[in-house]
Design a protein around this motif. Structure first.
Motif, short mmCIF file in Angstrom:
data_model
loop_
_atom_site.label_atom_id
_atom_site.label_comp_id
_atom_site.label_asym_id
_atom_site.label_seq_id
_atom_site.Cartn_x
_atom_site.Cartn_y
_atom_site.Cartn_z
N ASP A 185 -46.39 15.77 -65.39
CA ASP A 185 -47.84 15.94 -65.63
C ASP A 185 -48.19 17.42 -65.74
O ASP A 185 -49.05 17.81 -66.54
CB ASP A 185 -48.65 15.33 -64.47
N LEU A 186 -47.53 18.23 -64.92
CA LEU A 186 -47.84 19.67 -64.93
C LEU A 186 -47.45 20.29 -66.27
O LEU A 186 -48.16 21.17 -66.78
CB LEU A 186 -47.11 20.38 -63.79
N THR A 209 -47.34 18.59 -69.08
CA THR A 209 -48.27 18.02 -70.06
C THR A 209 -49.57 18.83 -70.13
O THR A 209 -50.20 18.90 -71.18
CB THR A 209 -48.59 16.56 -69.68
N LEU A 210 -49.94 19.43 -69.00
CA LEU A 210 -51.20 20.19 -68.94
C LEU A 210 -51.13 21.54 -69.63
O LEU A 210 -52.14 22.21 -69.78
CB LEU A 210 -51.59 20.43 -67.48
N THR A 211 -49.94 21.94 -70.01
CA THR A 211 -49.79 23.26 -70.64
C THR A 211 -49.92 23.11 -72.16
O THR A 211 -50.25 22.03 -72.66
CB THR A 211 -48.42 23.86 -70.31
N ALA A 212 -49.58 24.18 -72.86
CA ALA A 212 -49.66 24.13 -74.33
C ALA A 212 -48.43 23.45 -74.92
O ALA A 212 -48.31 23.33 -76.14
CB ALA A 212 -49.78 25.55 -74.87
N LEU A 234 -49.47 11.44 -74.87
CA LEU A 234 -50.68 10.86 -74.30
C LEU A 234 -51.38 10.05 -75.40
O LEU A 234 -51.19 10.32 -76.58
CB LEU A 234 -51.60 11.98 -73.81
N THR A 251 -54.15 10.18 -76.61
CA THR A 251 -55.03 10.93 -77.51
C THR A 251 -54.23 11.58 -78.65
O THR A 251 -54.80 12.00 -79.64
CB THR A 251 -55.75 12.05 -76.75
N ARG A 297 -59.16 10.45 -82.27
CA ARG A 297 -58.63 11.63 -82.96
C ARG A 297 -57.97 11.24 -84.27
O ARG A 297 -58.05 11.94 -85.27
CB ARG A 297 -57.61 12.35 -82.09
N ARG A 322 -58.20 13.33 -63.31
CA ARG A 322 -57.10 13.21 -64.28
C ARG A 322 -57.65 13.06 -65.70
O ARG A 322 -57.03 13.53 -66.65
CB ARG A 322 -56.18 12.03 -63.91
N ALA A 333 -58.56 16.41 -66.72
CA ALA A 333 -57.35 17.21 -66.97
C ALA A 333 -56.60 16.72 -68.21
O ALA A 333 -55.51 17.21 -68.51
CB ALA A 333 -56.44 17.15 -65.76
N THR A 334 -57.16 15.76 -68.93
CA THR A 334 -56.59 15.16 -70.15
C THR A 334 -55.33 14.35 -69.89
O THR A 334 -54.59 14.04 -70.81
CB THR A 334 -56.30 16.20 -71.27
N LEU A 335 -55.09 13.96 -68.65
CA LEU A 335 -53.91 13.15 -68.34
C LEU A 335 -54.19 11.66 -68.48
O LEU A 335 -53.27 10.85 -68.55
CB LEU A 335 -53.40 13.45 -66.92
N VAL A 366 -62.57 16.06 -73.91
CA VAL A 366 -61.21 15.82 -73.40
C VAL A 366 -60.48 14.80 -74.26
O VAL A 366 -59.25 14.71 -74.22
CB VAL A 366 -61.23 15.34 -71.93
N PRO A 417 -58.13 17.77 -76.66
CA PRO A 417 -57.45 17.98 -75.37
C PRO A 417 -56.68 19.31 -75.30
O PRO A 417 -56.60 19.92 -74.24
CB PRO A 417 -56.50 16.78 -75.26
N ARG A 464 -57.15 22.02 -72.38
CA ARG A 464 -56.05 22.49 -71.51
C ARG A 464 -56.00 24.01 -71.42
O ARG A 464 -55.61 24.57 -70.41
CB ARG A 464 -54.71 21.95 -72.03
N MET A 498 -58.71 25.08 -68.91
CA MET A 498 -58.78 24.41 -67.61
C MET A 498 -57.45 24.52 -66.85
O MET A 498 -56.38 24.49 -67.46
CB MET A 498 -59.10 22.94 -67.91
N PHE A 518 -55.45 22.72 -63.62
CA PHE A 518 -55.53 21.52 -62.76
C PHE A 518 -54.47 21.62 -61.67
O PHE A 518 -53.32 21.92 -61.93
CB PHE A 518 -55.29 20.27 -63.62
N PRO A 542 -53.04 19.09 -58.97
CA PRO A 542 -53.09 17.74 -58.42
C PRO A 542 -52.84 17.75 -56.92
O PRO A 542 -52.60 18.81 -56.33
CB PRO A 542 -51.97 17.00 -59.17
#
Lengths: 503, 312
Positions: free
Chosen positions: A100-101, A103-106, A251, A253, A318, B49, B52-54, B69, B73, B77, B80, B82, B84
């Motif tokens: 998950d961490l 995934t949160l990046t670019a 994800l 999206t 999207r 979450r 955070a777009t998860l 989001v 997304p 990101r 933002m 995040f 957890p």
């Protein structure tokens, strides 16, 4: 200054591909698994080289068996240990909740998968480099030629990387820890078998099956053509495995469906292109190639159909935005994008391409009917359960449930007729011979097609096939309708929200 | 009008029959620290979450810095960070390598990446730990590294899910200081916690949810004002209070006058001006006032008052 600039440039290139490579290689190099496999590699190489040298001193030519032994070691590491490491690398990200961490990046899912795969490529290169001096020694010991050594090493490297891509994909399939552990165990066992099979194949290569002393094999130029063909198939299937893994990790999206559809279409076109290149050969070769295309095409189509037909009908917001512009990417997204019955359309399109290509080959009419029946059965067992489920329980038609529905329908069709027959008629003997009641069983029917035609039972398989194709075609408007319904529900919800806000 | 850096509109997320997030809407203004509270299973983590777009919402939308989001997304990101409720550390990786990796993953290149990592190491006081393996650190230090990871790309909005959970008192105080510093730097922060006393010290406002539904949102005082329009006041005299009780009952806005130990306690309906006038009248009437106190309710009172403690 210049060195620093070069290092900086290299770092940037590496990060552009995926920053995971640097991090993972650091982790791998510091890990116990790498130290053990690298150490084992060196020890095995030393022992084999020592034994080879002893044999040469006694007057023998130990090059061939030295090489075979080294390749067996490399095959074990390259086809079992390293791919298992690739599987584990992604599994650990999930277990340790670091995925998950990332995934949160670019980093996109594509860069994550490429990073995982490149790490394994570097790891393989290191292990191959560790073995290089011993492999060179096997050449010096005599009894084996340079081409065999080079081809074997290249093929093993390619096979290992392909296995790694397969393992990354398999690892991407399971989100739950328990399922992941089960797949991990299954993959471990399967890889050990794969390593054994490849080990035997390399033994055959070194014995001169393809080149050298036993003769009778293809010439060097033919071998190069075969390698070129294999490399193309390797590359396309490797890319598709990467796209599959990306699809599983993305994800909701993100639109990871369009590249996957295009990748598999390219794969089919590659198979067709390969077959078409034989069109000017004698008729017997053309017929053989046509039948080969049918077999490969059937496997390809079944794999594509199972995933494409079961996808959710809803089109992500999207993807809808991407479909709107009247540009080439917009057009591609409208045809090959996610949801809205496009999965079924893709399968139908590939079916048409395959049938059209097969029409170019002089295949016996009996085989032609058999091939069409096989495609019809494939459509039936993929499309009919999916369509029935979608129409009866649209809210519960998730990809996993549709996959289970397919499997249950197929299993029922294969087992139920025999079971009911023995329960109702209670015959004394359990007859395994093909009979009328097994016409629902696609494998039995195709395998016993001559009996089907001799007895004039062809109408039933033909009807099943026609129903299958019709169901596949019907899935296109059904998917579009369900997607439109979901979109209108969302729009109504939004309208209600905005009117409530206005009030 | 102040600008909402984080805006949630009619967010909906169901898991089967469980309504994890059920049509909630609220906003966080630029530079504001918003406490996100609710009992276990209230839908806090799911909301975070989604932000955070998860996770993808099934209805509604959320915007961070104006970006949706769902539709943007990638841009979200970038804006933002995040954190957890787990640290998420890698084996065989030092603190510096860990931060460096995430800086690279956020597409920071060359000198800007090195500067970003150095800044985080300094800001988080991780200098002595640069070469320590992350997995060998204590829980508090891991949380500090995790916060560093979340802000390594200098995001404008921070979403922190239970950041102080399981930390010892010292680590908690240090963490609180860091959050306040980040808020001073202008970061917009949404954080959830079960330690309400601590939240009340860190947050400018709170949002309370339960069973996926929004119960209240706004500054704690405003919510309490809405919930309890009367103030609880008490007066202590340097002598007997019988006469004062009778006096207070006759004053406008005063109800429920009673003895509470050495004090006289009562409820008062009115604003600050009315309260000043009341105090003046009491003193003007010649009562020997030793102490006059207003009892303000805290976040815990608010939480208990508006949540029912029911889970899904």
């Amino acid at each position: 200054m210049t060195v620093a600039r070069v290092v900086g440039w290299l770092e940037d290139r590496s990060d552009w591909l995926s920053p995971l490579v640097v991090k993972e290689i650091r982790q791998v190099v510091r890990g116990r698994e790498f130290s053990l496999s690298f150490g084992a590699c060196l020890v095995a190489g030393l022992v084999v080289a020592f034994l080879g040298a002893t044999d040469v001193l006694a007057g023998g030519t130990a090059g061939r068996w030295t090489f075979v032994s080294l390749m067996a070691c490399l095959a074990f590491l390259g086809l079992a240990v390293v791919p298992l490491g690739a599987f584990n690398a992604l599994r650990r990200e999930r277990v340790e909740q670091t995925f998950d961490l990332i995934t949160l990046t670019a980093l996109s899912s594509r860069r994550v998968v490429i990073g995982k795969l490149m790490t394994q490529a570097v790891r393989l290169t290191t292990l191959f480099a560790a073995m290089a001096p011993f492999v060179a020694m096997s050449f010096l010991l005599g009894g084996i030629d340079f081409v065999t050594i080079a081809v074997s090493l290249v093929v093993l490297f390619m096979a290992s990387l392909w296995m790694c891509a397969l393992c990354v994909f398999l690892s991407a399939l399971a989100r739950a820890r328990a399922l992941s552990a089960v797949i991990f165990a299954g993959v471990g066992i399967a890889l050990l078998f794969a390593a054994g099979i490849f080990g035997t194949a390399f033994r055959a290569i070194s014995m001169g099956i393809f080149f050298g002393p036993l003769g009778g094999g293809p010439t060097t130029s033919e071998v190069l053509w075969i390698l070129a063909g294999l490399s193309t198939v390797w590359l396309v299937t490797l890319v598709n495995l990467v796209l599959l893994a990306v699809n599983r990790l993305s994800l909701p999206t993100e639109d990871s469906v369009t590249p996957l559809r295009l990748g598999f279409l390219a794969q089919l076109l590659l198979f067709v292109g390969w077959a078409v290149s034989f069109l000017f050969e004698p008729p017997n070769i053309r017929e053989g190639v046509g039948l080969m295309l049918y077999r490969i095409g059937c496997i390809h189509l079944a794999a594509v159909a199972v995933f494409a037909v079961t996808e959710r009908p809803a089109v992500p917001r999207r993807a809808v935005l991407r479909m709107q512009p009247a540009s080439f990417p917009g057009w591609l997204a409208r045809v090959f994008g996610p949801g809205g019955g496009r999965g079924a359309f893709t399968v139908f399109l590939q079916l048409l391409i395959l049938v059209g290509a097969l029409a170019l080959f002089p295949i016996d009419p009996y085989d032609r009917r058999r091939i069409l029946t096989a495609f019809g059965y494939l459509c039936f067992y993929v499309a009919v359960p999916t369509l029935a489920f979608r129409l009866a329980f649209p809210k519960y038609a998730t990809p996993a449930r549709l996959g289970i529905a397919m499997l249950v329908t197929l299993a029922a069709a294969m087992a139920l007729p025999d079971l009911l027959y023995y329960l109702i008629f209670q015959p004394d003997l359990l007859s395994l011979e093909f009979s009328f009641r097994q016409l629902l069983n696609p494998l039995q029917t195709i395998a016993n097609w001559r009996i089907v035609e001799t007895n004039g039972w062809g109408l039933i398989p033909s009807t099943i096939g026609i129903f299958g194709v019709l169901a596949l075609v019907a899935l296109v408007p059904t998917g579009a309708r369900l997607a439109a319904e979901e979109a209108s529900v969302g729009a109504t919800g939004r309208q209600l929200e905005s009117s409530a806000a206005a009030d | 009008m102040s600008e909402a850096m984080l805006q949630i509109d009619g967010l909906v997320r169901h898991f089967g029959g469980v309504h994890a997030v059920d049509d909630i809407s609220f906003g966080v203004e630029r530079g504001q620290v918003l406490g996100f509270i609710g009992p276990n299973g209230a839908g806090k983590t799911t909301t975070m979450r989604i932000l955070a777009t998860l996770e993808t919402p099934q209805g509604g939308d959320a915007r961070i810095g104006g970006y949706s989001v769902v539709d943007d997304p990638e841009k979200v990101r970038r804006m933002m960070g995040f954190m957890p409720d787990y640290a998420g550390v890698y084996a065989n990786t030092t603190v510096e390598e860990y931060l460096d990796f995430f800086a690279r993953a956020h597409d920071l290149r060359g000198e800007s990446r090195r500067k970003a990592v150095d800044h985080i190491v300094e800001f988080m006081s991780l200098g002595d730990l640069r070469d320590r393996h992350v997995e060998s650190l204590s829980k508090g230090l891991k949380q500090r590294v995790a916060l560093g990871r979340a802000i390594v790309h200098n995001p404008e909005v921070l979403i922190l899910d239970e950041p102080a959970a399981n930390l010892d008192p010292r680590a908690r105080i240090e963490f609180r200081t860091l959050i306040r510093e980040l808020a001073t730097d202008g970061k917009t922060i949404l954080l959830s916690s079960h330690i309400l006393t601590e939240l009340s010290e860190m947050c400018d406002a709170v949002t309370v949810i339960e069973r996926g539904k929004l119960l209240a949102t706004g500054p704690v005082e405003d919510i309490l004002q809405r919930l309890r329009p009367r103030r609880l006041l008490s007066v202590r005299l340097a002598g007997p209070g019988d006469r004062l009780e009778r006096f207070l009952v006759e004053q406008p806005g005063v109800t429920n006058v009673h003895e509470a130990g050495p004090c006289i306690e009562f409820e008062f309906e009115g604003g600050d001006d009315e309260q000043v006038q009341l105090v003046s009248r009491v003193i003007g009437a010649g009562f020997p006032v030793l102490e006059f106190a207003a009892h303000s309710a805290g976040l815990e009172d608010l939480f208990i008052e508006i949540t029912e403690g029911r889970v899904q």
